[in-house]
Design a protein around this motif. Structure first.
Motif, PDB file in Angstrom:
ATOM      1  N   ASP A 248      -5.571  -3.032  -3.145  1.00  0.00           N
ATOM      2  CA  ASP A 248      -6.908  -2.443  -3.089  1.00  0.00           C
ATOM      3  C   ASP A 248      -7.379  -2.350  -1.634  1.00  0.00           C
TER       4      ASP A 248
ATOM      5  N   THR B 298     -13.598   3.348  -2.049  1.00  0.00           N
ATOM      6  CA  THR B 298     -12.743   2.266  -2.528  1.00  0.00           C
ATOM      7  C   THR B 298     -11.557   2.833  -3.275  1.00  0.00           C
ATOM      8  N   TYR B 299     -10.396   2.294  -2.932  1.00  0.00           N
ATOM      9  CA  TYR B 299      -9.184   2.628  -3.647  1.00  0.00           C
ATOM     10  C   TYR B 299      -8.777   1.366  -4.375  1.00  0.00           C
ATOM     11  N   GLY B 300      -8.959   1.355  -5.677  1.00  0.00           N
ATOM     12  CA  GLY B 300      -8.641   0.145  -6.423  1.00  0.00           C
ATOM     13  C   GLY B 300      -9.091   0.255  -7.862  1.00  0.00           C
ATOM     14  N   CYS B 301      -9.213  -0.877  -8.505  1.00  0.00           N
ATOM     15  CA  CYS B 301      -9.533  -0.892  -9.935  1.00  0.00           C
ATOM     16  C   CYS B 301     -11.020  -0.617 -10.168  1.00  0.00           C
TER      17      CYS B 301
ATOM     18  N   LYS C 130     -11.537 -10.836 -12.272  1.00  0.00           N
ATOM     19  CA  LYS C 130     -12.014  -9.764 -11.399  1.00  0.00           C
ATOM     20  C   LYS C 130     -12.987 -10.263 -10.331  1.00  0.00           C
TER      21      LYS C 130
ATOM     22  N   ALA D  34     -13.459  -3.112  -8.628  1.00  0.00           N
ATOM     23  CA  ALA D  34     -13.605  -3.007  -7.169  1.00  0.00           C
ATOM     24  C   ALA D  34     -14.521  -1.841  -6.821  1.00  0.00           C
TER      25      ALA D  34
ATOM     26  N   CYS E 215      -3.242  -6.737  -4.809  1.00  0.00           N
ATOM     27  CA  CYS E 215      -3.377  -5.658  -5.783  1.00  0.00           C
ATOM     28  C   CYS E 215      -3.326  -4.289  -5.113  1.00  0.00           C
TER      29      CYS E 215
ATOM     30  N   TYR F 172       0.829  -1.206   0.000  1.00  0.00           N
ATOM     31  CA  TYR F 172       0.000   0.000   0.000  1.00  0.00           C
ATOM     32  C   TYR F 172       0.865   1.259   0.000  1.00  0.00           C
TER      33      TYR F 172
ATOM     34  N   CYS G  13     -12.670  -9.028  -6.767  1.00  0.00           N
ATOM     35  CA  CYS G  13     -13.221  -7.709  -6.412  1.00  0.00           C
ATOM     36  C   CYS G  13     -14.607  -7.858  -5.784  1.00  0.00           C
TER      37      CYS G  13
ATOM     38  N   GLY H 258      -9.216  -5.368   2.609  1.00  0.00           N
ATOM     39  CA  GLY H 258      -8.213  -5.087   1.590  1.00  0.00           C
ATOM     40  C   GLY H 258      -7.793  -6.324   0.831  1.00  0.00           C
TER      41      GLY H 258
ATOM     42  N   MET I 267     -11.106  -1.220   0.573  1.00  0.00           N
ATOM     43  CA  MET I 267     -12.519  -0.902   0.427  1.00  0.00           C
ATOM     44  C   MET I 267     -13.114  -0.630   1.813  1.00  0.00           C
TER      45      MET I 267
END
Lengths: 166, 137
Positions: free
Chosen positions: B39, B60-63, B103, B66, B37, A154, B106, B33, B41
């Motif tokens: 990610d 959410t920090y991710g693709c 995916k 997600a 990747c 992260y 996710c 998390g 959430m």
């Protein structure tokens, strides 16, 4: 050509499994190994030998990519020391994740003047992660090392995002 | 890799982005998390005394998948009972968003986030009831 990555990059390089590798030694070893299987040296050989040489060259390149990067090296070492350690330690502390989310937001909304300060902070976090990881690997605490490796992802990702911004 | 129209819609117009007060006794917070990747959430629910979800928010920090999975989850959570929310399965999210196999994790993350938020709310409620009983005796 399809090749399966060598399972133990340390063995490919003939080195002891360790997180602490001297970068100069590593590079010299890489150059020496690469020369040994340079195609020009093996022109006279049979086809079968040529394939073996190519295979060996691919193994060396894969191992080099892993070993030269301390994070990938740590990951490979951990998987060798305790297969599945990374998988079984995927659940991170929600408090840590909440902080990681805040950090990601900070990076996303950072103004130009805040970037250098944020970069210093993130670089510090990444360096501290590596120090912790080395200590955990040194004392054989593979589960803690796996969690640190996951957590550091992260910080490294946030740093990458920050670099992509500027 | 091509995203489905529904994923793109949620990605471009995410529903219910934001935060609820995590110290509110009626708010349950779940943070999960996927370290592989990177990610993360966060999903929050605000529940009334009858166990109905009044509001749901996510960050959410991710693709894209997600983000879409958590955005869709908040849509489904709003107005649902906690019991019904606990039954939401990642496969329903996969189906609704036409997520490809790579995916699916996710959608698993979104299901985990829902469960974590419900657990948090249930723990708060149980703690409150204990305090309540303690006060009575």
């Amino acid at each position: 050509m399809i090749h399966v990555p060598a399972p133990d990059p340390f063995a490919v390089f003939g080195l002891q499994r360790s997180i602490d590798l001297d970068e100069r030694t590593l590079e010299q070893r890489y150059l020496k190994l690469s020369r040994e299987c340079h195609p020009d040296l093996h022109r006279q050989k049979e086809t079968g030998d040529c394939i073996a040489v190519l295979q060996r060259a691919a193994e060396i390149n894969d191992a080099w990519k892993i070993l030269r990067d301390p994070w990938q090296r740590a990951r490979a070492l951990l998987e060798l020391l305790s297969p599945g350690a990374l998988e079984r330690n995927k659940k991170l502390d929600p408090m840590f994740l909440a902080d990681a989310l805040e950090l990601a937001e900070e990076v996303a909304f950072a103004s130009v003047e805040n970037v250098p300060q944020l970069r210093t902070r993130l670089s510090g976090a990444v360096a501290s992660d590596m120090q912790t990881l080395r200590a955990q690997l040194a004392r054989g605490d593979v589960d803690a090392a796996a969690r640190t490796l996951h957590a550091s992802h992260y910080h490294r990702k946030a740093l990458q995002d920050l670099d992509a911004k500027s | 890799m091509a995203y489905s129209d529904k994923v793109l819609d949620h990605y471009q117009n995410p529903r219910n982005v934001g935060s609820l007060d995590k110290n509110d006794p009626n708010v349950g917070t779940g943070v999960v998390g996927a370290p592989e990747c990177g990610d993360v959430m966060k999903l929050q629910i605000k529940v009334d005394d009858d166990g109905r979800i009044l509001d749901a928010k996510f960050k959410t920090y991710g693709c894209g998948s997600a983000i879409a999975s958590s955005s869709l989850a908040t849509e489904w959570l709003k107005g649902a009972s906690v019991e019904a929310a606990a039954q939401i399965k990642n496969t329903q999210i996969v189906e609704e968003l036409s997520l490809p196999p790579v995916k699916i994790h996710c959608s698993v993350l979104a299901e985990d986030a829902i469960k974590a938020a419900i657990d948090d709310w249930r723990q708060k409620r149980a703690a409150r009831q204990q305090v309540g009983e303690g006060a009575k005796s």
